[in-house]
Design a protein around this motif. Sequence first.
Motif, PDB file in Angstrom:
ATOM      1  N   ILE A 151       0.848  -1.202   0.000  1.00  0.00           N
ATOM      2  CA  ILE A 151       0.000   0.000   0.000  1.00  0.00           C
ATOM      3  C   ILE A 151       0.876   1.241   0.000  1.00  0.00           C
ATOM      4  CG2 ILE A 151      -1.692   1.324   1.328  1.00  0.00           C
ATOM      5  CD1 ILE A 151      -2.818  -1.305   2.333  1.00  0.00           C
ATOM      6  N   ASP A 152       0.673   2.083  -1.025  1.00  0.00           N
ATOM      7  CA  ASP A 152       1.410   3.345  -1.084  1.00  0.00           C
ATOM      8  C   ASP A 152       1.091   4.192   0.136  1.00  0.00           C
ATOM      9  OD1 ASP A 152       2.560   2.766  -3.532  1.00  0.00           O
ATOM     10  OD2 ASP A 152       0.981   3.769  -4.678  1.00  0.00           O
ATOM     11  N   GLY A 153       2.137   4.733   0.740  1.00  0.00           N
ATOM     12  CA  GLY A 153       1.967   5.610   1.891  1.00  0.00           C
ATOM     13  C   GLY A 153       1.780   4.886   3.208  1.00  0.00           C
ATOM     14  N   CYS A 154       1.884   3.559   3.201  1.00  0.00           N
ATOM     15  CA  CYS A 154       1.707   2.818   4.450  1.00  0.00           C
ATOM     16  C   CYS A 154       2.858   3.129   5.401  1.00  0.00           C
ATOM     17  CB  CYS A 154       1.637   1.315   4.185  1.00  0.00           C
ATOM     18  SG  CYS A 154       1.279   0.379   5.676  1.00  0.00           S
ATOM     19  N   ILE A 155       2.518   3.509   6.602  1.00  0.00           N
ATOM     20  CA  ILE A 155       3.501   3.779   7.644  1.00  0.00           C
ATOM     21  C   ILE A 155       3.763   2.502   8.433  1.00  0.00           C
ATOM     22  CG2 ILE A 155       3.901   5.061   9.789  1.00  0.00           C
ATOM     23  CD1 ILE A 155       2.158   7.289   8.599  1.00  0.00           C
ATOM     24  N   GLY A 156       2.812   1.588   8.383  1.00  0.00           N
ATOM     25  CA  GLY A 156       2.924   0.378   9.194  1.00  0.00           C
ATOM     26  C   GLY A 156       2.309   0.645  10.538  1.00  0.00           C
ATOM     27  N   MET A 157       2.697  -0.007  11.524  1.00  0.00           N
ATOM     28  CA  MET A 157       2.382   0.162  12.950  1.00  0.00           C
ATOM     29  C   MET A 157       2.786  -1.126  13.613  1.00  0.00           C
ATOM     30  SD  MET A 157       1.284   2.923  14.474  1.00  0.00           S
ATOM     31  CE  MET A 157       0.964   4.519  13.804  1.00  0.00           C
ATOM     32  N   LYS A 158       1.816  -2.031  13.871  1.00  0.00           N
ATOM     33  CA  LYS A 158       2.162  -3.222  14.634  1.00  0.00           C
ATOM     34  C   LYS A 158       1.329  -4.414  14.222  1.00  0.00           C
ATOM     35  CE  LYS A 158       4.563  -5.279  17.627  1.00  0.00           C
ATOM     36  NZ  LYS A 158       4.713  -6.389  16.704  1.00  0.00           N
ATOM     37  N   THR A 159       2.007  -5.515  13.930  1.00  0.00           N
ATOM     38  CA  THR A 159       1.351  -6.801  13.749  1.00  0.00           C
ATOM     39  C   THR A 159       1.479  -7.556  15.067  1.00  0.00           C
ATOM     40  OG1 THR A 159       3.386  -7.873  13.010  1.00  0.00           O
ATOM     41  CG2 THR A 159       1.984  -6.889  11.307  1.00  0.00           C
TER      42      THR A 159
END
Length: 181
Positions: A151-159
């Motif tokens: 995904i363009d612009g995905c910062i992520g976070m936590k899985t």
Amino acid sequence: NLAFCQDPRYCSMRSRIKTGDLFGADFCYRHDCSVVGYEVGEAVPARELLYGCILSSGADASLGLAVLSAGSQEAFVERMNEKAAELGMENTSFANPNGLDDEQHYSTARDMAVLAAYAAKDPVFRRICSTRTAAVGSRTMINHNKLLAQIDGCIGMKTGYTKAAGRTLVSCAERQGRRLV
């Protein structure tokens, strides 16, 4: 729960902690947690612990970071619950710093989104969350969040994963100046 470590009043990115029993190696082994794999006596900087928490989902990193920033796991959990209350997370109770199953450790998707939106304001946190692979200390850490590549612009976070909750994900993306959690 990493919001406290972003505040320099609680720990510096240069702070170090010596590994040992306080990392809960025995606890992690008994509960089959993901770990970074720190050696007993290894001096680990806060920066590496942060990467270990986010990228490797290391329970040992979470436990070490809790002790480094608050003096004990119990004090860190107290701060977590204080921050949750401050942010209006009405359906959340933290019982440990690593997110493992406990009857007193629970939250909702809404409350996790509130916490993620708060944490996403910090540029250091965003940088760590959006890192796909990092050489940190003597280790290479890989982010398990597949959305970073999709995904363009995905910062992520936590899985995450626990037996009680199953697979979990808190993610964030930024496009055209808007940040969505």
